[in-house]
Design a protein around this motif. Sequence first.
Motif, mmCIF file in Angstrom:
data_model
loop_
_atom_site.group_PDB
_atom_site.id
_atom_site.type_symbol
_atom_site.label_atom_id
_atom_site.label_comp_id
_atom_site.label_asym_id
_atom_site.label_seq_id
_atom_site.Cartn_x
_atom_site.Cartn_y
_atom_site.Cartn_z
ATOM 1 N N ILE A 1 28.652 27.281 40.438
ATOM 2 C CA ILE A 1 29.564 26.526 39.564
ATOM 3 C C ILE A 1 30.895 27.270 39.495
ATOM 4 C CG2 ILE A 1 29.821 25.459 37.282
ATOM 5 C CD1 ILE A 1 26.801 25.931 36.878
ATOM 6 N N PRO A 2 31.903 26.823 40.258
ATOM 7 C CA PRO A 2 33.177 27.543 40.261
ATOM 8 C C PRO A 2 33.954 27.332 38.959
ATOM 9 C CG PRO A 2 33.322 25.595 41.664
ATOM 10 C CD PRO A 2 31.889 25.679 41.195
ATOM 11 N N THR A 3 34.599 28.398 38.504
ATOM 12 C CA THR A 3 35.447 28.308 37.308
ATOM 13 C C THR A 3 36.908 28.556 37.659
ATOM 14 O OG1 THR A 3 35.037 30.631 36.836
ATOM 15 C CG2 THR A 3 33.582 29.036 35.767
ATOM 16 N N THR A 4 37.194 28.608 38.964
ATOM 17 C CA THR A 4 38.584 28.670 39.432
ATOM 18 C C THR A 4 38.729 27.663 40.566
ATOM 19 O OG1 THR A 4 38.142 30.332 41.136
ATOM 20 C CG2 THR A 4 38.824 31.157 38.970
ATOM 21 N N ALA A 5 39.980 27.362 40.908
ATOM 22 C CA ALA A 5 40.238 26.545 42.108
ATOM 23 C C ALA A 5 41.271 27.305 42.934
ATOM 24 C CB ALA A 5 40.803 25.168 41.724
ATOM 25 N N GLY A 6 40.785 27.971 43.950
ATOM 26 C CA GLY A 6 39.494 28.567 43.956
ATOM 27 C C GLY A 6 39.196 29.257 45.271
ATOM 28 N N THR A 7 38.114 29.934 45.160
ATOM 29 C CA THR A 7 37.630 30.723 46.293
ATOM 30 C C THR A 7 36.959 29.841 47.340
ATOM 31 O OG1 THR A 7 35.478 31.009 45.273
ATOM 32 C CG2 THR A 7 37.149 32.645 44.757
ATOM 33 N N GLY A 8 36.453 28.692 46.909
ATOM 34 C CA GLY A 8 35.675 27.857 47.836
ATOM 35 C C GLY A 8 34.306 28.452 48.091
ATOM 36 N N SER A 9 34.014 29.564 47.429
ATOM 37 C CA SER A 9 32.780 30.317 47.687
ATOM 38 C C SER A 9 31.531 29.490 47.410
ATOM 39 C CB SER A 9 32.788 31.582 46.825
ATOM 40 O OG SER A 9 31.717 32.410 47.150
ATOM 41 N N PRO B 1 31.875 39.217 32.202
ATOM 42 C CA PRO B 1 32.187 39.339 30.775
ATOM 43 C C PRO B 1 33.310 38.402 30.321
ATOM 44 C CG PRO B 1 32.058 41.518 31.794
ATOM 45 C CD PRO B 1 32.008 40.517 32.898
ATOM 46 N N GLY B 2 34.270 38.116 31.203
ATOM 47 C CA GLY B 2 35.382 37.224 30.849
ATOM 48 C C GLY B 2 34.879 35.834 30.482
ATOM 49 N N ASP C 1 36.751 20.313 34.132
ATOM 50 C CA ASP C 1 36.965 20.783 32.753
ATOM 51 C C ASP C 1 36.975 22.316 32.688
ATOM 52 O OD1 ASP C 1 37.111 18.247 31.789
ATOM 53 O OD2 ASP C 1 35.077 18.187 30.959
ATOM 54 N N LEU C 2 36.204 22.953 33.594
ATOM 55 C CA LEU C 2 36.061 24.413 33.538
ATOM 56 C C LEU C 2 37.329 25.154 33.949
ATOM 57 C CD1 LEU C 2 32.469 24.994 34.980
ATOM 58 C CD2 LEU C 2 33.148 24.333 32.674
ATOM 59 N N ILE C 3 38.231 24.482 34.667
ATOM 60 C CA ILE C 3 39.447 25.197 35.093
ATOM 61 C C ILE C 3 40.658 24.833 34.239
ATOM 62 C CG2 ILE C 3 38.638 25.449 37.477
ATOM 63 C CD1 ILE C 3 40.657 23.258 38.287
ATOM 64 N N MET C 4 40.444 23.981 33.238
ATOM 65 C CA MET C 4 41.590 23.491 32.471
ATOM 66 C C MET C 4 42.057 24.445 31.375
ATOM 67 S SD MET C 4 40.715 19.430 32.590
ATOM 68 C CE MET C 4 42.078 18.898 31.584
ATOM 69 N N THR C 5 41.344 25.585 31.238
ATOM 70 C CA THR C 5 41.786 26.582 30.259
ATOM 71 C C THR C 5 42.136 27.909 30.937
ATOM 72 O OG1 THR C 5 39.450 27.062 29.906
ATOM 73 C CG2 THR C 5 40.495 25.640 28.296
ATOM 74 N N LEU C 6 42.266 27.885 32.259
ATOM 75 C CA LEU C 6 42.601 29.120 32.991
ATOM 76 C C LEU C 6 43.982 29.638 32.591
ATOM 77 C CD1 LEU C 6 41.765 28.465 36.774
ATOM 78 C CD2 LEU C 6 40.619 30.068 35.257
ATOM 79 N N PRO C 7 44.170 30.974 32.546
ATOM 80 C CA PRO C 7 45.531 31.502 32.369
ATOM 81 C C PRO C 7 46.400 31.118 33.583
ATOM 82 C CG PRO C 7 43.867 33.218 32.079
ATOM 83 C CD PRO C 7 43.155 32.019 32.623
ATOM 84 N N ALA C 8 47.700 30.939 33.368
ATOM 85 C CA ALA C 8 48.598 30.466 34.438
ATOM 86 C C ALA C 8 48.572 31.386 35.657
ATOM 87 C CB ALA C 8 50.018 30.335 33.902
ATOM 88 N N GLY C 9 48.538 32.706 35.423
ATOM 89 C CA GLY C 9 48.577 33.667 36.531
ATOM 90 C C GLY C 9 47.371 33.523 37.448
ATOM 91 N N ALA D 1 51.740 24.703 35.912
ATOM 92 C CA ALA D 1 52.617 24.404 34.766
ATOM 93 C C ALA D 1 51.790 24.001 33.544
ATOM 94 C CB ALA D 1 53.596 23.292 35.132
ATOM 95 N N SER D 2 50.778 23.137 33.738
ATOM 96 C CA SER D 2 49.926 22.682 32.629
ATOM 97 C C SER D 2 48.497 22.536 33.116
ATOM 98 C CB SER D 2 50.376 21.313 32.119
ATOM 99 O OG SER D 2 51.745 21.310 31.848
ATOM 100 N N ARG D 3 47.671 23.526 32.802
ATOM 101 C CA ARG D 3 46.282 23.472 33.271
ATOM 102 C C ARG D 3 45.513 22.334 32.611
ATOM 103 N NH1 ARG D 3 49.389 27.104 32.561
ATOM 104 N NH2 ARG D 3 48.218 28.355 31.090
#
Length: 382
Positions: free
Chosen positions: A136-144, A40-41, A178-186, A232-234
């Motif tokens: 298609i990973p959206t984090t960097a990441g699980t490596g999954s 959902p996120g 591009d998919l990870i450039m809007t991730l929240p910092a946490g 610091a800056s995604r």
Amino acid sequence: MKEFQFTIPQDVIFGKGSFDRLPEILEKLNCKIVLLVSDPGLQKVGLVDRATKLIREAGIQCFEFLDIQANPTVHNVNEAVKAFNECGAESIIALGGGGPMDVAKATGLIATHGGTVIDYVGLEKVPGPVVPMVAIPTTAGTGSEVTASSVITDSETKFKMTVISRYLIPSYALLDPDLIMTLPAGIAAACGVDSFIHAMEAYLSKMGNPFTDAMAEKAMELIGGNIRQFVASRDNAEAACNMMVGSNLAGVAFASALLGNIHAMSHPISGFFGVAHGVANAILMPTIVEYNALADNGRYRKIYDYVTLGKKSDDSFTPDMLVGELRRLNQDLGIPDSLSAVGVTEDKIPEMVTDAMKSGNILRNPRQSTGKDVEMLYRKAL
Ligand SMILES: [Zn+2]
């Protein structure tokens, strides 16, 4: 040198904007109907709609399955299998972090071979190929996106079950920074440290070999050298590219070399207390690296050079300098410094020890560990 075998049975496609190549990949797979597994996120940020639009415009039918918990359960998988069968899909797209990847892999498995996740827990229990998957990973990441494992939680016992099979490795890994450039910092911080730990544990694993060492070293260089700037800056494109490739290389390394005590011990923490995987790993990291120092054969100094902010090591290096540097990394990234700070309580330690000892990763840890050792480490990290 020990005997080894090294395989990467998939295509890895990297590039800014490469997300748009998704229809082209599905066409290569000869796929007319696809199930998109996400959460959902990612729907909220518009990525699910972007994917479905892209696929449908190419004349391919696309159905969605988004009902996934942060630590996915057997129920999530069963529902996804139902969705897969109902829509008559021929392949699966996993779009997301670890959760959607784990569910997509387990769904492909059950849809192909029947039964339930529990039937396949352990190493290489899957009898043959499963439906093709695009990850298609959206984090960097699980490596999954390049690993052979799927981790699914049994909601009743809270045990995180791991299915490991080369047949679960997705056919395509599509890496678009591009998919990870809007991730929240946490999330960027927790996932980034987790990917560093993948590389580090693979590098120190008893199952490592020259191929996995090379992958792990490059991964640590890319992640260690970019994680602070990225958190610091995604929107720092260069840092995002390096994190994405680093996370992927770490995945390739640990798919073959497996991991160690950090991952063995973090799964029960997530299972019992719902702590995010990356956060649990990051908190455990300094305590376990300190414990493993006794087994160090010179690799700690190399790891230190990949992660240090200050000057590189010289002959005065001692393993506690690496421990200190990893503590500083956690601190800089805003990661809590104890398990109690994220709600872990002492009363569950005996059960967590039992579950941790069931993990195959304990056997790959550079220092041999008994249940008593693992209990001591939990108490220390608490
Ligand atoms: Zn991990």
